[in-house]
Scaffold this active site. Structure first.
Site, PDB file in Angstrom:
ATOM      1  N   THR A 383       0.786  -1.116  -0.085  1.00 51.04           N
ATOM      2  CA  THR A 383      -0.059  -0.031  -0.008  1.00 51.04           C
ATOM      3  C   THR A 383       0.929   1.242  -0.171  1.00 51.04           C
ATOM      4  O   THR A 383       2.180   0.775  -0.037  1.00 51.04           O
ATOM      5  CB  THR A 383      -0.859  -0.094   1.295  1.00 51.04           C
ATOM      6  OG1 THR A 383      -1.783  -1.227   1.216  1.00 51.04           O
ATOM      7  CG2 THR A 383      -1.474   1.274   1.612  1.00 51.04           C
ATOM      8  N   THR A 401      -3.874   2.520  -2.303  1.00 54.80           N
ATOM      9  CA  THR A 401      -3.576   1.167  -2.295  1.00 54.80           C
ATOM     10  C   THR A 401      -4.211   0.346  -3.469  1.00 54.80           C
ATOM     11  O   THR A 401      -5.116   0.980  -4.012  1.00 54.80           O
ATOM     12  CB  THR A 401      -3.640   0.306  -0.926  1.00 54.80           C
ATOM     13  OG1 THR A 401      -3.257  -0.962  -0.856  1.00 54.80           O
ATOM     14  CG2 THR A 401      -5.346   0.385  -1.121  1.00 54.80           C
ATOM     15  N   ASP A 425     -10.334  -7.672   0.662  1.00 54.80           N
ATOM     16  CA  ASP A 425     -10.614  -7.081   1.775  1.00 54.80           C
ATOM     17  C   ASP A 425     -11.815  -7.088   2.517  1.00 54.80           C
ATOM     18  O   ASP A 425     -12.391  -7.127   3.506  1.00 54.80           O
ATOM     19  CB  ASP A 425      -9.921  -5.489   1.924  1.00 54.80           C
ATOM     20  CG  ASP A 425      -8.506  -5.249   2.165  1.00 54.80           C
ATOM     21  OD1 ASP A 425      -7.746  -6.192   2.472  1.00 54.80           O
ATOM     22  OD2 ASP A 425      -7.970  -4.114   1.849  1.00 54.80           O
ATOM     23  N   GLY A 476      -0.837  -3.273   5.310  1.00 54.18           N
ATOM     24  CA  GLY A 476      -1.865  -4.376   5.619  1.00 54.18           C
ATOM     25  C   GLY A 476      -2.337  -4.094   7.023  1.00 54.18           C
ATOM     26  O   GLY A 476      -2.698  -2.829   7.678  1.00 54.18           O
TER      27      GLY A 476
HETATM   28  N1  GLY Z   1      -5.755  -3.185   1.429  1.00 52.73           N
HETATM   29  C1  GLY Z   1      -5.168  -3.028   2.648  1.00 52.73           C
HETATM   30  C2  GLY Z   1      -6.091  -2.300   3.335  1.00 52.73           C
HETATM   31  O1  GLY Z   1      -7.051  -1.416   2.619  1.00 52.73           O
HETATM   32  O2  GLY Z   1      -6.197  -2.166   4.691  1.00 52.73           O
END
Ligand code: GLY
Length: 573
Positions: A383, A401, A425, A476
């Site tokens: 990200t 991200t 997610d 993450g």
């Molecule tokens: N894709 C990682 C987050 O949004 O937490």
């Protein structure tokens, strides 16, 4: 859009003006990124020196922090393709010079054809990889609309000027760093599995200094420059995305694209001692969890116990265990699910949540599951975050991200950009972990048009009514705990920002029931003490990668990037 018509009249003149002031020459910038910088007026910290330079050049050309952020994110889509994007989404927390705090949510949405069982087989089991790789893993991208809306509301310079550096970087190409070469080499098989050739990213043995040119991306950016949001969500770019979907059994439609809208939201706010925390509300869990964590540890004398004292780590890990249990049960897209924001932040609830905290014994996560108010990392964290302050007093904290490195690995042929794999997610099946080991429930179940829960934690912290810190990270599920710990390293343990960012971190996310620690981060003796309390420890190379700015006593800015990403870069003036 009237504003774009207005810009069109002046665009030729402005472009000529801008080309004479744009100082970034990609071929000349060495990849000796600068991890720490001081500035009396303004500061930019980003994951890449070229992106930092673009942000800084916009500030120097008279733009404000919002202008710089917009330009920087478009530039990142070119020079940081593994996470910077136009095919993904993100969150921006803005604090204006007048002290107004607001956020824009440009998180991806599930396409209209999505449904809660879309990643399950006929037995109801998860089909491995379907939510992470390939066309079906992509959510409807939000970045372009988010940036355009942010600019319309708060920008000063013309949009055409802000996107121009990205167009030039894509057209001319730029020499890649060693880190980028390593990433590109690592994902060659994935690129080949879901893309046709030729493709500018598919090549045997990328090396530092190889020039990455992205002419298709330059054309897409030029369409956005000319037509605004229609340059992405309609016409040629939309057609290219839909064609890509048809070829790979994806489900994003023309209608999904034309209907996408970023959403302005009030931030979540909370107080930790003399600091005011301003952060991202759902669909991110980041802001709520951060404030819960700080409120849970606030009553304890961690300043006296000290940094990385076993009592401090134990307390913080136990708070993390509880906040992540709440995350998995209660958090999701507020437009679809009644997230109990006020209840989760209520002082009585926080106190009650820590009632079963034992100062010398780890609580079992299975017991926390039963308490109430009522994950396993498979891929490296990717990200990206940028922190920006300008000379006028505006501040922006931006996290964006594609989810995994290069998202779902699908590169839109005629568009020249990667699509996200943000659908992972969502909670594809209650209780079954996603790629970050995070589990979820009804609050984060898949539904058409819904936004998936995030851990991104772009945050601005005030002290005495002024910006004290701008902070955030990629990483993450470990983003939230990294922001929590780096802030406390400064606020409670009195560390200078460089040390605070450099210090090793730990992470508990309720499930799996263990503390992740960074390699060589905690002494063996300390690890033994934590184990004696009942904690299981598990080592990873590194976790979230912080980019932060702090206001120093004399009013100047300290910007710090993180050694964990060799390309992190801080510059100010
Ligand atoms: N894709 C990682 C987050 O949004 O937490």
């Amino acid at each position: 859009m009237p504003k774009f018509k207005y810009y069109a009249i002046f665009s030729t003149f402005l472009l000529l003006f801008f080309l004479s002031t744009f100082q970034v020459d990609a071929q000349k910038i060495p990849y000796t990124s600068q991890k720490s910088a001081k500035g009396t007026s303004a500061m930019v910290v980003s994951p890449h020196p070229l992106a930092t330079e673009v942000g800084l050049s916009i500030l120097k050309a008279g733009g404000n922090a919002i202008d710089a952020t917009v330009a920087l994110q478009f530039a990142q889509a070119v020079v940081y393709p593994r996470a910077g994007n136009i095919g993904g989404g993100g969150f921006m927390v803005i604090r204006t010079k007048d002290g107004k705090a607001i956020t824009i949510d440009y998180r991806e949405k599930a396409p209209a054809k999505a449904n809660r069982n879309m990643y399950l087989d006929e037995k109801g089991d998860i089909i491995p990889g379907l939510s992470t790789k390939g066309h079906l893993a992509a959510g409807v991208p939000g970045t372009v609309d988010g940036l355009i809306q942010a600019h319309e509301q708060y920008g000063k310079l013309p949009f055409t000027q802000l996107i121009q550096p990205a167009i030039e970087l894509a057209q001319k190409g730029y020499p890649i760093s060693q880190t980028e070469a390593d990433r590109l080499n690592r994902f060659q098989d994935d690129f080949k599995a879901v893309n046709d050739e030729p493709n500018p990213f598919i090549k045997a043995n990328w090396q530092e200094g190889d020039v990455l040119q992205q002419t298709k991306l330059a054309e897409t950016l030029a369409r956005i420059q000319k037509k605004g949001r229609a340059g992405f969500y309609k016409g040629k770019t939309a057609k290219a995305i839909v064609r890509e979907m048809k070829e790979g059994n994806g489900i994003i439609s023309r209608r999904d694209l034309s209907k996408y809208k970023a959403q302005w939201r009030d931030p979540v706010e909370g107080q930790y001692k003399s600091y005011k925390i301003i952060s991202m509300p759902p669909p991110s869990s980041g802001g709520l969890a951060l404030i819960q964590l700080l409120k849970m540890v606030e009553p304890y004398p961690i300043e006296q116990w000290g940094f990385h004292d076993p009592r401090t780590i134990h307390l913080m890990a136990e708070a993390e265990r509880r906040a992540y249990a709440d995350r998995s049960q209660h958090l999701g897209d507020m437009d679809f699910y009644p997230v109990p924001v006020d209840s989760l932040l209520a002082a009585t609830y926080i106190k009650d949540r820590m009632k079963d905290f034992s100062p010398d014994k780890a609580t079992l996560s299975s017991d926390i599951l039963a308490g109430e108010f009522q994950g396993v990392m498979k891929e490296s964290f990717e990200t990206t975050h940028s922190s920006i302050v300008d000379a006028e007093g505006n501040a922006v904290s931006l996290t964006t991200t594609l989810n995994s490195n290069f998202g779902c690995k699908v590169w839109v042929d005629e568009g020249g950009f990667f699509l996200n794999n943000e659908m992972d997610d969502f909670s594809s099946k209650p209780g079954v972990p996603n790629q970050f080991g995070l589990v979820g429930a009804e609050a984060n179940a898949i539904a058409a048009g819904k936004r998936m829960l995030s851990s991104m934690t772009p945050t601005i912290i005030e002290k005495d009514g002024e910006v004290f810190m701008v902070i955030g990270a990629p990483g993450g599920s470990t983003i939230i705990t990294a922001v929590f710990q780096v802030f406390l390293n400064v606020a409670a343990f009195d560390m200078p920002l460089e040390k605070a960012v450099e210090a090793s971190r730990f992470h508990h996310q309720w499930l799996p029931d263990r503390i992740l620690i960074e390699k060589d981060g905690l002494s063996k003796a300390l690890q033994e003490k934590l184990k004696a309390m009942g904690h299981q420890l598990s080592e990873v190379n590194y976790m979230a990668v912080i980019k932060a700015i702090q206001r120093l006593q004399d009013g100047s800015w300290q910007g710090v990037g993180d050694e964990r990403n060799p390309d992190d870069d801080a510059r100010g003036y």
